[in-house]
Design an enzyme around this catalytic site. Structure first.
Site, PDB file in Angstrom:
ATOM      1  N   ASP A 123     -12.720   9.061   1.994  1.00 55.86           N
ATOM      2  CA  ASP A 123     -12.655   7.700   1.447  1.00 55.86           C
ATOM      3  C   ASP A 123     -11.762   7.731   0.204  1.00 55.86           C
ATOM      4  OD1 ASP A 123     -14.106   4.852   1.348  1.00 55.86           O
ATOM      5  OD2 ASP A 123     -13.974   5.627  -0.700  1.00 55.86           O
ATOM      6  N   ASP A 140      -1.508  -2.035   2.263  1.00 56.94           N
ATOM      7  CA  ASP A 140      -1.172  -1.592   3.618  1.00 56.94           C
ATOM      8  C   ASP A 140      -0.123  -0.477   3.594  1.00 56.94           C
ATOM      9  OD1 ASP A 140      -2.946  -3.380   4.689  1.00 56.94           O
ATOM     10  OD2 ASP A 140      -1.430  -4.866   5.249  1.00 56.94           O
ATOM     11  N   ASP A 166     -10.238   1.834   3.953  1.00 59.26           N
ATOM     12  CA  ASP A 166      -9.601   2.992   3.312  1.00 59.26           C
ATOM     13  C   ASP A 166     -10.315   4.288   3.697  1.00 59.26           C
ATOM     14  OD1 ASP A 166     -11.935   2.494   1.967  1.00 59.26           O
ATOM     15  OD2 ASP A 166     -11.135   2.850  -0.024  1.00 59.26           O
TER      16      ASP A 166
END
Length: 259
Positions: A123, A140, A166
């Site tokens: 993460d 993005d 993410d």
């Protein structure tokens, strides 16, 4: 009188012969005209047939080309649909479905070879701040850059996958001992935490990584992912750029927190 009659008879026969000759010539001429007419008709018929045959061949070639083009387009469309069904649309990494399949295959190989594999649940740190400060477009592009780095950080026999948002999952097959695994995790974190230059902006992020190992922490895909997910949350609580290998104490603490 006799001579005159003879002359007259000869003249009559000559006239008759002339008439027959003319009649024969006329018939021959008419016959020739009929033959020429028939030949001309046959030639026109043959030419028309040849033209139709040529046109039919051309139509057949055009139809064959069109059929081939349609078949190729269908094949491309089918390949694109299969690719979209198995890959993340933003990063082009394998998605959950393909990752689950690959972990399942890796488990079978590990059982056969009596080897070990690791599942890393990753993460990103500070990703929300990037989205809030620079917008989702920048976010993005950052995810795409992270995906490219992850692919370069692992072996071709391993898998990097995006879970969504993410979050990423890495499948590392045929891992060594714990020290070797820890070195690999640290190298991955160093690669991810190096500065990104996106749209002339320097961006720095980190990562929290949770790790589960087959067969110690589970012998099926969902168990390994779940254990790595739990370990990742514990790593995140410890601060930026941390990792945690799953252990029973973590599992017991997470279970106690739900009671």
């Amino acid at each position: 009188m006799t001579i005159d009659r003879r002359c007259s008879g000869i003249s009559d026969r000559r006239d008759l012969l002339t008439e027959k000759t003319l009649d024969a010539e006329t018939r021959t001429s008419e016959s020739s005209k009929n033959d020429n007419s028939e030949n001309t008709h046959e030639k026109l018929t043959t030419d028309s047939f040849n033209q139709q045959l040529v046109q039919a061949n051309e139509n057949l070639i055009i139809a064959s080309i069109k059929c081939q083009t349609i078949a190729e387009n269908l094949e491309k469309s089918s390949a694109q649909m299969i690719h979209l069904a198995n890959h993340d649309f933003l990063t082009e990494l394998p998605n959950r479905m393909q990752l689950n399949d690959r972990i399942g295959q890796a488990i079978l190989l590990a059982k056969r070879d009596k080897s070990r594999l690791a599942v890393l649940f990753l993460d990103l740190d500070k990703f929300k701040a990037v989205n809030d400060s620079y917008g989702h477009g920048m976010g993005d592009k950052l995810l795409q850059s992270v995906a490219a780095r992850l692919q370069n950080a692992i072996r071709s026999s391993d898998t990097a996958s995006r879970q969504g948002g993410d979050e990423f999952i890495l499948l590392l097959s045929n891992i060594g001992d714990k020290d070797s695994l820890c070195r690999t995790i640290k190298e991955i974190q160093q690669i991810i935490s190096a500065s990104y230059l996106i749209a002339e902006t320097n961006i720095c992020i980190g990562s929290a990584i949770g790790v589960s190992v087959f067969p110690e922490h589970g012998e099926d895909t969902q168990t390994l992912i779940h254990c790595a997910d739990i370990a990742m949350y514990y790593a995140k609580q410890r601060g930026p750029n941390q990792y945690e290998i799953f252990n029973p104490d973590i599992h017991n603490a997470s279970t106690a927190g739900l009671e």
